[in-house]
Write a protein that holds these residues in place. Sequence first.
Motif, PDB file in Angstrom:
ATOM      1  N   GLN A 168      44.233  35.081  44.967  1.00 54.04           N
ATOM      2  CA  GLN A 168      43.878  36.501  44.927  1.00 54.04           C
ATOM      3  C   GLN A 168      45.097  37.291  44.453  1.00 54.04           C
ATOM      4  O   GLN A 168      46.229  36.892  44.676  1.00 54.04           O
ATOM      5  CB  GLN A 168      43.447  36.969  46.315  1.00 54.04           C
ATOM      6  N   SER A 170      45.986  39.888  45.707  1.00 54.48           N
ATOM      7  CA  SER A 170      46.589  40.536  46.883  1.00 54.48           C
ATOM      8  C   SER A 170      48.026  40.083  47.108  1.00 54.48           C
ATOM      9  O   SER A 170      48.811  40.790  47.754  1.00 54.48           O
ATOM     10  CB  SER A 170      45.750  40.241  48.135  1.00 54.48           C
ATOM     11  N   ARG A 194      40.599  29.329  42.086  1.00 51.93           N
ATOM     12  CA  ARG A 194      39.981  28.758  43.282  1.00 51.93           C
ATOM     13  C   ARG A 194      39.230  27.499  42.870  1.00 51.93           C
ATOM     14  O   ARG A 194      38.614  27.454  41.799  1.00 51.93           O
ATOM     15  CB  ARG A 194      39.005  29.754  43.926  1.00 51.93           C
ATOM     16  N   GLN A 208      41.259  39.080  38.625  1.00 48.53           N
ATOM     17  CA  GLN A 208      41.059  40.161  39.597  1.00 48.53           C
ATOM     18  C   GLN A 208      41.956  41.334  39.252  1.00 48.53           C
ATOM     19  O   GLN A 208      42.953  41.187  38.537  1.00 48.53           O
ATOM     20  CB  GLN A 208      41.446  39.695  41.012  1.00 48.53           C
TER      21      GLN A 208
HETATM   22  N1  PHE Z   1      41.656  39.822  47.988  1.00 49.89           N
HETATM   23  C1  PHE Z   1      40.280  40.054  48.325  1.00 49.89           C
HETATM   24  C2  PHE Z   1      39.416  38.970  47.677  1.00 49.89           C
HETATM   25  O1  PHE Z   1      39.876  38.271  46.838  1.00 49.89           O
HETATM   26  C3  PHE Z   1      39.815  41.419  47.887  1.00 49.89           C
HETATM   27  C4  PHE Z   1      40.475  42.524  48.609  1.00 49.89           C
HETATM   28  C5  PHE Z   1      41.671  43.064  48.149  1.00 49.89           C
HETATM   29  C6  PHE Z   1      39.924  43.060  49.773  1.00 49.89           C
HETATM   30  C7  PHE Z   1      42.278  44.093  48.817  1.00 49.89           C
HETATM   31  C8  PHE Z   1      40.540  44.074  50.449  1.00 49.89           C
HETATM   32  C9  PHE Z   1      41.683  44.597  49.978  1.00 49.89           C
HETATM   33  O2  PHE Z   1      38.270  38.811  48.047  1.00 49.89           O
END
Ligand code: PHE
Length: 337
Positions: A168, A170, A194, A208
């Motif tokens: 992700q 993130s 993934r 993403q």
């Molecule tokens: N990282 C999460 C995902 O891949 C998405 C997400 C990002 C959710 C930031 C909340 C805040 O599903």
Amino acid sequence: MKETLLKIREDALSAISAPDADLEAIRIRYLGKKGELTAVLRGMGQLTAEERPVIGQIANEVREAIEKELGAKAEAQKAEALNKSLIAEKLDVTVPGTAVNVGHVHPIARIQREMEEIFIGMGFDIVEGPEIEYDYYNFQALNIPPDHPARDTQDTFYISENILLRTQTSSVQARTMETRKPPIRIVSPGRVYRSDAVDATHSPLFHQMEGLVIDRGVTMGNLKGALEMFAQTMFGADTRVRFRPHHFPFTEPSAEVDVSCFACGGKGCRLCKGEGWIEILGAGMVHPNVLTMGGIDPNEYSGFAFGMGIERIAMLKYHIDDMRHLYENDVRFLKQF
Ligand code: PHE
């Protein structure tokens, strides 16, 4: 002497009139310091006082005549040369051109740029992070410790025990908190991985875009406003946004976010599978643990985060029903964008 002068004039003028006359050579030959006319003028000392002005005048007239012809011929030669080059270099601007085969921006890149533009317009910076990532930034710094069940939902490609292909974007949130101080306003687009089997909606590599905002007094209302602005710019001014309660380890509260179906306006159709709503992303308020691990005091600052799949946005916007089209690079498909 007079005859000699007239002969010089005749010879010179006939030489000048030749089509490819070398004018400089002719000038030297007749008018130069060692030229024929000069030689005659040198002999004028032997003339009588009466003859001298008469011959002198003829000599001047001969010189003038030759100079005039040289000048006229030079002009004519120049004009001819110009004319020749104009004909030789003539360009027919009406000939149809040959079309150059240019490539296409891939629909994923195109949507990504469009998304970036929207967030740049709201004052966000674009920040990128590595695709080969530490377990720490992909999980632990996001409040997902080693044995946390959330890891099972993201089938991770591990490279070693603590290095993986990020699942992700993130991970870029966690990195950004370490290097920037609030106010932070970033989006981070990029590839994620993934271990999913390929089908119409899954691919082991996809894209993403993450968003992160941290400042004093940031609220869920700010999150909703930012996402609404994004959705309306991307899908149309009538688009509405809906939050449904959800869970992510790194946000609290968390939400899944839907947009009203931009194909049917919410009545229900094939695109939204009769729902009237389409899920586009996950979001929430950054968990205090995540802020703390990023070196930001959760008592002073708050923030929101969101993450969305770029393929998903592209598929919705362009009505692409199978994700595999996006990776097969069939030019007949790509040419449509
Ligand atoms: N990282 C999460 C995902 O891949 C998405 C997400 C990002 C959710 C930031 C909340 C805040 O599903």
